[in-house]
Design a protein around this motif. Sequence first.
Motif, PDB file in Angstrom:
ATOM      1  N   ARG A 126       0.709  -1.399   0.124  1.00 33.27           N
ATOM      2  CA  ARG A 126       0.321   0.327   0.112  1.00 33.27           C
ATOM      3  C   ARG A 126       0.600   1.249  -0.205  1.00 33.27           C
ATOM      4  O   ARG A 126       0.997   2.598  -0.836  1.00 33.27           O
ATOM      5  CB  ARG A 126      -0.880   0.035   1.275  1.00 33.27           C
ATOM      6  CG  ARG A 126      -1.795   1.079   1.535  1.00 33.27           C
ATOM      7  CD  ARG A 126      -2.482   1.244   2.777  1.00 33.27           C
ATOM      8  NE  ARG A 126      -1.749   1.987   3.539  1.00 33.27           N
ATOM      9  CZ  ARG A 126      -0.914   3.177   3.757  1.00 33.27           C
ATOM     10  NH1 ARG A 126      -1.422   3.898   2.973  1.00 33.27           N
ATOM     11  NH2 ARG A 126       0.164   3.322   4.718  1.00 33.27           N
ATOM     12  N   ARG A 127       2.040   1.395   0.301  1.00 35.61           N
ATOM     13  CA  ARG A 127       3.021   2.504   0.770  1.00 35.61           C
ATOM     14  C   ARG A 127       3.708   2.529  -0.490  1.00 35.61           C
ATOM     15  O   ARG A 127       3.784   3.522  -0.702  1.00 35.61           O
ATOM     16  CB  ARG A 127       3.621   2.050   2.462  1.00 35.61           C
ATOM     17  CG  ARG A 127       5.219   3.352   2.451  1.00 35.61           C
ATOM     18  CD  ARG A 127       4.749   3.716   3.953  1.00 35.61           C
ATOM     19  NE  ARG A 127       5.719   4.563   4.498  1.00 35.61           N
ATOM     20  CZ  ARG A 127       5.621   6.094   3.836  1.00 35.61           C
ATOM     21  NH1 ARG A 127       4.450   6.221   3.561  1.00 35.61           N
ATOM     22  NH2 ARG A 127       6.565   6.901   4.351  1.00 35.61           N
ATOM     23  N   ALA A 128       3.663   1.762  -1.137  1.00 42.41           N
ATOM     24  CA  ALA A 128       5.210   1.442  -1.780  1.00 42.41           C
ATOM     25  C   ALA A 128       4.018   1.959  -3.036  1.00 42.41           C
ATOM     26  O   ALA A 128       4.277   3.204  -3.698  1.00 42.41           O
ATOM     27  CB  ALA A 128       5.444   0.525  -2.075  1.00 42.41           C
ATOM     28  N   GLY A 129       3.357   1.720  -3.317  1.00 42.30           N
ATOM     29  CA  GLY A 129       2.180   2.090  -4.207  1.00 42.30           C
ATOM     30  C   GLY A 129       1.746   3.714  -4.264  1.00 42.30           C
ATOM     31  O   GLY A 129       1.559   4.811  -4.999  1.00 42.30           O
ATOM     32  N   GLU A 130       1.872   4.251  -2.812  1.00 37.15           N
ATOM     33  CA  GLU A 130       1.149   5.546  -2.614  1.00 37.15           C
ATOM     34  C   GLU A 130       2.535   5.975  -3.162  1.00 37.15           C
ATOM     35  O   GLU A 130       2.640   7.597  -3.592  1.00 37.15           O
ATOM     36  CB  GLU A 130       0.779   5.775  -1.153  1.00 37.15           C
ATOM     37  CG  GLU A 130       0.212   6.448  -0.515  1.00 37.15           C
ATOM     38  CD  GLU A 130      -0.816   6.052   0.604  1.00 37.15           C
ATOM     39  OE1 GLU A 130      -0.931   5.757   1.452  1.00 37.15           O
ATOM     40  OE2 GLU A 130       1.115   6.437   1.161  1.00 37.15           O
ATOM     41  N   LEU A 131       3.839   5.842  -2.585  1.00 38.08           N
ATOM     42  CA  LEU A 131       4.935   6.741  -2.767  1.00 38.08           C
ATOM     43  C   LEU A 131       5.479   6.595  -4.602  1.00 38.08           C
ATOM     44  O   LEU A 131       5.699   7.750  -4.818  1.00 38.08           O
ATOM     45  CB  LEU A 131       6.326   6.414  -2.379  1.00 38.08           C
ATOM     46  CG  LEU A 131       6.046   6.306  -0.798  1.00 38.08           C
ATOM     47  CD1 LEU A 131       7.223   4.954  -0.050  1.00 38.08           C
ATOM     48  CD2 LEU A 131       6.036   7.996  -1.198  1.00 38.08           C
ATOM     49  N   LEU A 132       4.258   5.704  -5.317  1.00 34.15           N
ATOM     50  CA  LEU A 132       5.194   5.537  -6.701  1.00 34.15           C
ATOM     51  C   LEU A 132       3.728   6.254  -7.326  1.00 34.15           C
ATOM     52  O   LEU A 132       4.254   7.539  -8.458  1.00 34.15           O
ATOM     53  CB  LEU A 132       4.699   3.945  -7.344  1.00 34.15           C
ATOM     54  CG  LEU A 132       6.354   2.953  -7.375  1.00 34.15           C
ATOM     55  CD1 LEU A 132       5.989   1.822  -7.370  1.00 34.15           C
ATOM     56  CD2 LEU A 132       7.195   3.768  -7.620  1.00 34.15           C
ATOM     57  N   GLU A 133       2.858   6.707  -6.478  1.00 32.65           N
ATOM     58  CA  GLU A 133       2.406   7.327  -6.792  1.00 32.65           C
ATOM     59  C   GLU A 133       2.455   9.277  -7.236  1.00 32.65           C
ATOM     60  O   GLU A 133       2.436   9.983  -8.165  1.00 32.65           O
ATOM     61  CB  GLU A 133       0.773   7.793  -6.364  1.00 32.65           C
ATOM     62  CG  GLU A 133      -0.394   8.218  -7.552  1.00 32.65           C
ATOM     63  CD  GLU A 133      -1.914   8.056  -6.107  1.00 32.65           C
ATOM     64  OE1 GLU A 133      -1.862   7.442  -6.120  1.00 32.65           O
ATOM     65  OE2 GLU A 133      -2.468   9.303  -6.329  1.00 32.65           O
ATOM     66  N   LEU A 134       3.158   9.396  -5.959  1.00 29.76           N
ATOM     67  CA  LEU A 134       3.720  10.306  -5.601  1.00 29.76           C
ATOM     68  C   LEU A 134       4.706  10.905  -6.210  1.00 29.76           C
ATOM     69  O   LEU A 134       4.879  12.381  -6.727  1.00 29.76           O
ATOM     70  CB  LEU A 134       4.094  10.733  -3.250  1.00 29.76           C
ATOM     71  CG  LEU A 134       5.421  11.521  -3.462  1.00 29.76           C
ATOM     72  CD1 LEU A 134       4.110  13.268  -3.372  1.00 29.76           C
ATOM     73  CD2 LEU A 134       5.535  11.252  -2.570  1.00 29.76           C
ATOM     74  N   VAL A 135       6.248  10.101  -7.043  1.00 31.60           N
ATOM     75  CA  VAL A 135       6.605   9.993  -7.964  1.00 31.60           C
ATOM     76  C   VAL A 135       5.975   9.867  -9.266  1.00 31.60           C
ATOM     77  O   VAL A 135       6.795   9.889  -9.712  1.00 31.60           O
ATOM     78  CB  VAL A 135       8.253   9.368  -7.683  1.00 31.60           C
ATOM     79  CG1 VAL A 135       8.461   9.834  -6.745  1.00 31.60           C
ATOM     80  CG2 VAL A 135       7.930   7.640  -7.974  1.00 31.60           C
ATOM     81  N   GLY A 136       5.091  10.008  -9.227  1.00 34.23           N
ATOM     82  CA  GLY A 136       4.199  10.360 -10.202  1.00 34.23           C
ATOM     83  C   GLY A 136       5.070   8.830 -11.318  1.00 34.23           C
ATOM     84  O   GLY A 136       4.928   8.601 -12.573  1.00 34.23           O
TER      85      GLY A 136
END
Length: 362
Positions: A126-136
């Motif tokens: 979940r967290r890795a997905g959020e961060l990948l979203e943050l970096v586009g």
Amino acid sequence: MAVAGASGAPGTPEGASVEFRGVTRAYGSTRALDGFDLAVEPGQLLALLGPSGCGKTTALRMLAGFDRPTSGEVLVDGRDVTRLPAHRRGMGMVFQSYSLFPTMSALDNVAYGLRVRGTGRAERHRRAGELLELVGLAEHTAKHPHQLSGGQQQRVALARALAVSPRVLLLDEPLSALDAKVREQLREEIRRIQLETGLTTVFVTHDQEEALSTADRVAVVRAGRLEQCAAPEELYERPATPFVAQFVGTMNRLPATAEAGGRVRVGAQSLPVDGPSGAAGERVTVLVRPEAVVLQPDPAGTGVVALSTFRGASTRLRVALDDAPTGPELIVDTAPHLAASTPLGARVSWRLLDRPVLLDRA
Ligand code: ADP
Ligand code: MG
């Protein structure tokens, strides 16, 4: 995602302060750092700027805990961490080379640090997905590094560094392997994310434009020592040393003669010196910004416009000078509407704006 999402609890200040106190790192007779002092305020993005070999990577390694000082101390939030091992310092790091695990997907690369810390699978994904979203990179979570461009790989590396909720983010020339366009995009992105997360960040670069455009403060390093640490505008307008003046922005070097009363003679002009001046009669070199030179069309002038480059807000002219002592050329920035009167091939005379000049004492 939420501002506080990349690091720690919402509403708390995210950034830690960082300080180097007299840090020296000797390798045999080489001193990679030599009494290095630097303070970074919480939440700031500090650019560590200097020529290749000046000690930037060494400073970052001391902060990350990958290496120990020969003498001196490293403090995080006022606490001496000099002897603390890397895994207990809470630093997130991005290197110049992409350094992703080639056999793992983007998602698993980002989740790796959390897995090592024992975070459960659902939570770390979940967290890795959020961060990948943050970096586009929301669309690219399943891809492996070889399926991603260099810029995308560095975005994954950035997300991976953020995943472990670091107290300080360390970036060692993260953009140097990328082409100009991607580099500019990604540096803006890094700045956006840094502002959103409030993470104290140390960004190493040898590129002055990158440093000036991205950082709150720029620390110029020379031969293992801090030369000057200041806001970008201040560094440019009031360089503390000739080295900083030459390294940051463009400078003309012109021969001059020191006069009494803290002034110098440059050509026919007498100008005040910023800082200590020489003994009267001493031959000196003054440093002059391209925007501090004024050109005038003049058939009897000593220069010829050899190159004219339109740069949008200004035009940069290269003026070839006949009088040998002045050196081969003068770089001049002028407003485009003024440049029309000094076109390519025009003969010109020049003078300097009447403001304090720096002496090159190197
Ligand atoms: P920068 O990152 O600014 O290019 P570095 O911090 O990598 O510079 O290196 C600073 C100086 O220390 C250089 O002269 C380099 O050759 C030397 N140096 C760095 N690491 C080592 C090492 N492990 N052994 C010997 N010399 C080193
Ligand atoms: Mg380096």
